[in-house]
Design an enzyme around this catalytic site. Structure first.
Site, short mmCIF file in Angstrom:
data_model
loop_
_atom_site.label_atom_id
_atom_site.label_comp_id
_atom_site.label_asym_id
_atom_site.label_seq_id
_atom_site.Cartn_x
_atom_site.Cartn_y
_atom_site.Cartn_z
N TRP A 157 -5.31 36.93 47.69
CA TRP A 157 -6.51 36.88 47.91
C TRP A 157 -7.55 37.32 46.95
O TRP A 157 -8.97 37.04 46.98
CB TRP A 157 -7.14 37.30 49.21
CG TRP A 157 -6.76 38.84 49.60
CD1 TRP A 157 -5.62 39.41 50.29
CD2 TRP A 157 -7.56 40.13 49.06
NE1 TRP A 157 -5.63 40.70 50.07
CE2 TRP A 157 -6.71 40.99 49.52
CE3 TRP A 157 -8.67 40.11 48.46
CZ2 TRP A 157 -6.92 42.31 49.19
CZ3 TRP A 157 -8.95 41.61 48.20
CH2 TRP A 157 -8.05 42.59 48.49
N ARG A 166 -3.02 30.89 36.72
CA ARG A 166 -1.88 31.55 36.20
C ARG A 166 -0.40 31.05 36.52
O ARG A 166 0.26 31.24 35.59
CB ARG A 166 -2.23 32.99 36.38
CG ARG A 166 -1.70 34.01 35.18
CD ARG A 166 -2.26 35.21 35.42
NE ARG A 166 -1.55 36.15 36.56
CZ ARG A 166 -1.80 37.40 36.78
NH1 ARG A 166 -2.74 38.09 36.25
NH2 ARG A 166 -1.16 38.04 37.74
N LYS A 181 0.60 27.84 48.26
CA LYS A 181 0.09 28.54 49.59
C LYS A 181 -1.16 29.65 49.28
O LYS A 181 -0.76 30.70 48.71
CB LYS A 181 1.36 28.93 50.25
CG LYS A 181 0.96 29.13 51.78
CD LYS A 181 -0.25 29.99 52.28
CE LYS A 181 0.13 31.41 52.14
NZ LYS A 181 -1.01 32.24 52.80
N PRO A 182 -2.08 29.04 49.28
CA PRO A 182 -3.38 30.50 48.91
C PRO A 182 -3.42 31.42 50.07
O PRO A 182 -2.77 31.12 51.36
CB PRO A 182 -4.74 29.63 48.64
CG PRO A 182 -4.37 28.46 49.66
CD PRO A 182 -2.92 28.12 49.69
N ALA A 183 -4.01 32.57 49.73
CA ALA A 183 -4.05 33.47 50.57
C ALA A 183 -5.10 32.87 52.04
O ALA A 183 -6.08 32.23 51.71
CB ALA A 183 -4.74 34.82 50.37
N GLU A 257 4.89 39.20 40.87
CA GLU A 257 3.74 40.06 40.45
C GLU A 257 3.30 40.77 41.57
O GLU A 257 2.49 40.48 42.36
CB GLU A 257 2.79 39.37 39.93
CG GLU A 257 2.25 40.16 38.90
CD GLU A 257 0.65 40.73 39.69
OE1 GLU A 257 0.70 41.85 40.09
OE2 GLU A 257 -0.29 40.16 39.77
N SER A 448 -5.84 42.48 30.68
CA SER A 448 -5.31 41.15 31.27
C SER A 448 -6.03 40.20 29.91
O SER A 448 -7.28 40.10 29.72
CB SER A 448 -6.17 40.59 32.53
OG SER A 448 -5.63 41.64 33.57
#
Length: 484
Positions: A157, A166, A181-183, A257, A448
């Site tokens: 999220w 990414r 599957k997103p948060a 990750e 990053s």
């Protein structure tokens, strides 16, 4: 623009085989604005049947997508990059509403996340093999790279766009289809991105987005399905361990990750003002809700007082409020449970003897706000030394000798990223070689970069995202022995 106007731009159904559809049975779940606690949308709550349909679609599209020319795959990503960047204001408002970060933070994430689309649009045409002569001269050795196959990507999220691009961008570039599957806390950004990719020309079934509050129930059968060939996850180490166990039965390619406990080292020869600038970036990016956020400030005792004072002054000067408001530096944390965890960690440290330089009090009113906080004299048995904070709290520890500082930095099960500030070039080498992390920032507070490999060691996971290494996670190597 009102919240309803912003959210109305986003599809709120499942995206399967190129179509937007309701969940089987019509179930939905709410998405809240963490600045107010109010519900701003209701999205489809997928069932096991919906998850299976998404994988069916990915499997059906895999062969044709793998055969699509690399240039064509890259051009789709490039068009998506241009669309995302041209619609930054629109997406930033959506992201701020569902996640809480200030608009300037949302825009920064969009710039970062969009770069993965551009980077991998260029990598798509650079997938190469190898040709060599066998030592005995009788055979020619050929290697080629081919897509792994259907991928399941589970995203967190805290960076709802960048953690998606990414994973999605290298999969598309490599020729893999996927189920994402997103948060449940921040699904709107991913649904918006799916729409953009469809408009950019991504064929039906290549990307399928499944929103659900029952992640284990819906995703478990997909992980067990022999047609799935890769699992990629960003999230907590606890959940990551469970997913790795589940993936073992199918011998899936896996990249993880996971959690972090990033040390931020300040040596006695450091430019203290530069270190404070770096600390503000490393700690306060995304309100501290980042696996790369500095979690422990390990400062040489000779500069600890100056560093702590200047950091507290900077932290105290930040303005908190709803992310859509002008001039806001710090938005709310994503949900009450997260705010309560941060408060608990601070209260534990204070109860054990830590000194509060600023913050540390939960404000009254709506929303899940927590003030920027700096703690000194933090005892070794405080929970903030070992647990990931995921909030705007900076606990400061001190050391005397270089070796002691490096040992303190490594004294954690995690190994994602570390930061170090020093002007001694020989020490720089000793420090980055001695730190047990997958990434190191020297005299800077952000590491990053889409052109660099992102990932950790130890309990922070394995595999790399971004850089030339990132696409390898979605490719298999095939060897051909050619007799002559």
């Amino acid at each position: 623009m009102s919240a309803s106007d912003v959210v109305s731009q986003v599809p709120q159904q499942l995206f399967i085989a190129g179509s937007w559809r309701d969940a089987t049975g019509g179930g939905t779940f709410g998405v809240e604005d963490p600045a107010t606690g109010d519900e701003i949308a209701r999205v489809a709550d997928a069932t096991v049947e919906d998850g299976a349909a998404a994988l069916d679609a990915a499997v059906a599209a895999q062969k044709e997508w793998a055969a699509t020319p690399p240039r064509d795959r890259g051009e789709i990503l490039r068009r998506a990059f241009e669309a995302v960047t041209s619609r930054t204001d629109e997406l930033a408002a959506i992201m701020t509403l569902e996640m809480g970060k200030p608009l300037k933070e949302s825009k920064a994430e969009i710039a970062y996340g969009a770069e993965f689309l551009r980077w991998f649009s260029e990598e798509a045409v650079r997938i190469a093999g190898r040709y060599s002569v066998a030592p005995n001269g009788a055979t020619r050795l050929l290697t080629l790279k081919q897509p792994v196959g259907p991928v399941l990507a589970i995203t967190p999220w805290n960076f709802p766009l960048a953690m998606g691009t990414r994973k999605i961008a290298p999969a598309i570039a490599a020729g893999c289809t996927m189920v994402v599957k997103p948060a449940g806390l921040t699904p709107l950004t991913m649904l918006w991105l799916a729409q953009v990719l469809q408009e950019a020309g991504l064929p039906d079934g290549v990307l399928n987005v499944v929103t659900t509050k029952s992640t284990g129930k819906v995703m478990g059968p997909l992980i067990a399905d022999p047609r799935l060939r890769k699992l990629t996850f960003t999230g907590s180490t606890e959940v990551g361990r469970s997913l790795v166990e589940q993936s073992a039965q199918g011998l899936l390619r896996v990249s993880m990750e996971l959690g972090g406990n990033a040390p931020f080292l300040v040596f006695d020869d450091a430019d203290v003002d530069a270190a404070v600038d770096g600390a503000m970036l490393a700690k306060m990016r995304n309100i501290g809700e980042a696996c790369t956020a500095a979690n422990r400030f390990i400062v040489h005792e000779s500069v600890a007082e100056e560093f702590s004072r200047k950091l507290a002054e900077r932290m105290q000067a930040l303005t908190s409020g709803p992310g859509l408001d002008d001039g806001v530096d710090v938005g709310p944390l994503v949900e009450k449970a997260q705010r309560d965890k941060v408060a608990e960690l601070v209260d534990d440290a204070v109860a054990k003897g830590a000194t509060v330089l600023c913050g540390a009090e939960v404000p009254e009113g709506p929303g899940w706000f927590y003030p920027p906080t700096v703690l000194t004299d933090v005892p070794d048995d405080a929970q903030v030394r070992t647990e990931e904070i995921f909030g705007p709290v900076a606990p400061i520890f001190t050391f005397r000798e270089e070796a002691e500082g490096i040992a303190m930095a490594n004294d954690t099960e995690y190994g994602l990223v570390a930061y170090a500030f020093t002007r001694d070039h020989a020490r720089v080498v000793r420090v980055y070689e001695g730190l047990e992390t997958g990434m190191v920032g020297i005299n800077q507070g952000i590491v990053s970069n889409p052109a660099a490999p992102f990932g950790g060691v130890k309990a922070s996971g394995f595999g790399r995202e971004g850089g030339t290494e990132g696409i390898e996670e979605y490719l298999e190597t095939k060897y051909v022995g050619l007799a002559i």
